[in-house]
Enzyme design. Sequence first.
Site, short mmCIF file in Angstrom:
data_model
loop_
_atom_site.label_atom_id
_atom_site.label_comp_id
_atom_site.label_asym_id
_atom_site.label_seq_id
_atom_site.Cartn_x
_atom_site.Cartn_y
_atom_site.Cartn_z
N VAL A 102 0.84 -1.21 0.00
CA VAL A 102 0.00 0.00 0.00
C VAL A 102 0.87 1.25 0.00
O VAL A 102 0.36 2.36 0.06
CB VAL A 102 -0.94 0.00 1.23
CG1 VAL A 102 -1.85 -1.21 1.22
CG2 VAL A 102 -0.17 0.07 2.54
N ASP A 103 2.23 1.07 -0.14
CA ASP A 103 3.15 2.20 0.02
C ASP A 103 3.26 3.10 -1.21
O ASP A 103 3.89 4.17 -1.15
CB ASP A 103 4.55 1.69 0.43
CG ASP A 103 5.12 0.65 -0.57
OD1 ASP A 103 5.81 -0.27 -0.11
OD2 ASP A 103 4.86 0.78 -1.79
N HIS A 118 -4.46 -4.12 -2.38
CA HIS A 118 -4.82 -3.84 -0.98
C HIS A 118 -4.99 -2.36 -0.72
O HIS A 118 -5.05 -1.93 0.42
CB HIS A 118 -3.79 -4.44 -0.02
CG HIS A 118 -3.80 -5.94 -0.05
ND1 HIS A 118 -2.74 -6.70 0.36
CD2 HIS A 118 -4.75 -6.81 -0.47
CE1 HIS A 118 -3.04 -7.99 0.21
NE2 HIS A 118 -4.25 -8.08 -0.30
N CYS A 146 -14.20 14.38 6.23
CA CYS A 146 -14.49 14.59 4.81
C CYS A 146 -14.79 16.06 4.52
O CYS A 146 -15.60 16.69 5.22
CB CYS A 146 -15.72 13.74 4.46
SG CYS A 146 -16.29 13.95 2.77
N GLY A 186 9.15 -11.11 -3.14
CA GLY A 186 9.11 -10.54 -1.79
C GLY A 186 7.77 -10.66 -1.09
O GLY A 186 7.30 -9.71 -0.47
N SER A 188 5.51 -13.41 1.56
CA SER A 188 5.56 -14.65 2.36
C SER A 188 4.45 -15.60 1.93
O SER A 188 4.39 -16.75 2.36
CB SER A 188 5.39 -14.32 3.84
OG SER A 188 4.13 -13.67 4.05
N ASN A 212 12.99 -14.32 -3.32
CA ASN A 212 12.77 -14.07 -1.90
C ASN A 212 14.08 -14.32 -1.17
O ASN A 212 14.97 -14.97 -1.68
CB ASN A 212 11.67 -15.03 -1.38
CG ASN A 212 11.04 -14.53 -0.10
OD1 ASN A 212 11.73 -14.32 0.89
ND2 ASN A 212 9.73 -14.30 -0.13
N GLU A 214 14.21 -16.08 1.45
CA GLU A 214 14.14 -17.45 2.00
C GLU A 214 13.03 -18.20 1.29
O GLU A 214 12.30 -17.63 0.48
CB GLU A 214 13.84 -17.36 3.51
CG GLU A 214 12.53 -16.64 3.78
CD GLU A 214 12.39 -16.15 5.23
OE1 GLU A 214 13.38 -16.14 5.97
OE2 GLU A 214 11.26 -15.76 5.57
#
Length: 238
Positions: A102-103, A118, A146, A186, A188, A212, A214
Amino acid sequence: MSLQEARSHIAAARAITILTGAGISADSGVPTFRGTEGLWRNYRAEDLATPEAFARDPRLVWEWYSWRRELIATKQPNPAHLALAELERRRPETFWLITQNVDGLHRAAGSQCLSEIHGNIWKMRCTGCGLVSDNREVPLPILPTCLQCGGLLRPHIVWFGESLLEEDLRRCDEALRSCDLLLVIGTSGMVYPAAGFASVAKEGGALVIEINLESTQQSNLVDLSLQGRAKDLVPLLL
Ligand code: BV8
Ligand code: ZN
């Protein structure tokens, strides 16, 4: 061997779909959800990113989002974000990027063929009239209201227990079924429905490559796993 293999799959692919998670922004200094540094004080995303938490204590939820906005406001896209924007420029008709983040860093890097499934931390939605607005104010006046109706604003973000937008789900389904290569970077692979996207692509006959640090819940499903930092590996794929 595997990096060379991945490069040739990318070069040969007819249509490429990308799925990214918090790991691609980790290299920009944005904390991941399940990383060791945690997300904020001793709260977990699952506790705060819910409609119930917002109904119970909108001030606490806004405090968390305002803190994340302030943190993200000082972050830049990293070479992985930039490489994906470059890949889109090279093949705009046969490329789609799905992000769980969401960044807003993919947009900042120049990506346009993009679904932010998202939501986006810089957008707000009125709980009264439903108006969606862009707001870059940091810090936020806690409990923003608002301009149109005075109603309480909420982050225009999909919380746990909330459905994704129909339009996003339809666009993702199309991009997953029509691609012959899905690159998962990236994540999980724990949050649905995004965690099920790799199997949708595989059902459609796509090759799935994972990048990733891992192995993840999806690793048994993918055709090729590249272990390393997204900012180092993604640019090498072009
Ligand atoms: C839905 C916005 C239908 C918030 C997010 C009970 C009731 C209701 C629903 C459910 C339920 N139980 C389960 C569900 C479904 C639920 C779910 O999946 N829960 C999980 C916890 C099991 N899903 C939902 O609720 C979804 N909606 O299902 O609707 C419905 C409707 C009503 C009732 C039932 C069903 C909505 C999910 C969206 C939630 N919102 N974000 C906010 O951000 O503030 S999810 C949030 O967490 C993020 O957006 C992100 O998507 C997710 C975190 O996942 P990752 O991105 O993968 O990040 P993570 O930290 O986990 O992993 C980082 C990875 O990167 C790691 O693998 C690490 O190794 C790697 N990495 C780190 N550094 C690097 C790196 N890799 C490469 N390079 C590096 N440098
Ligand atoms: Zn309103």
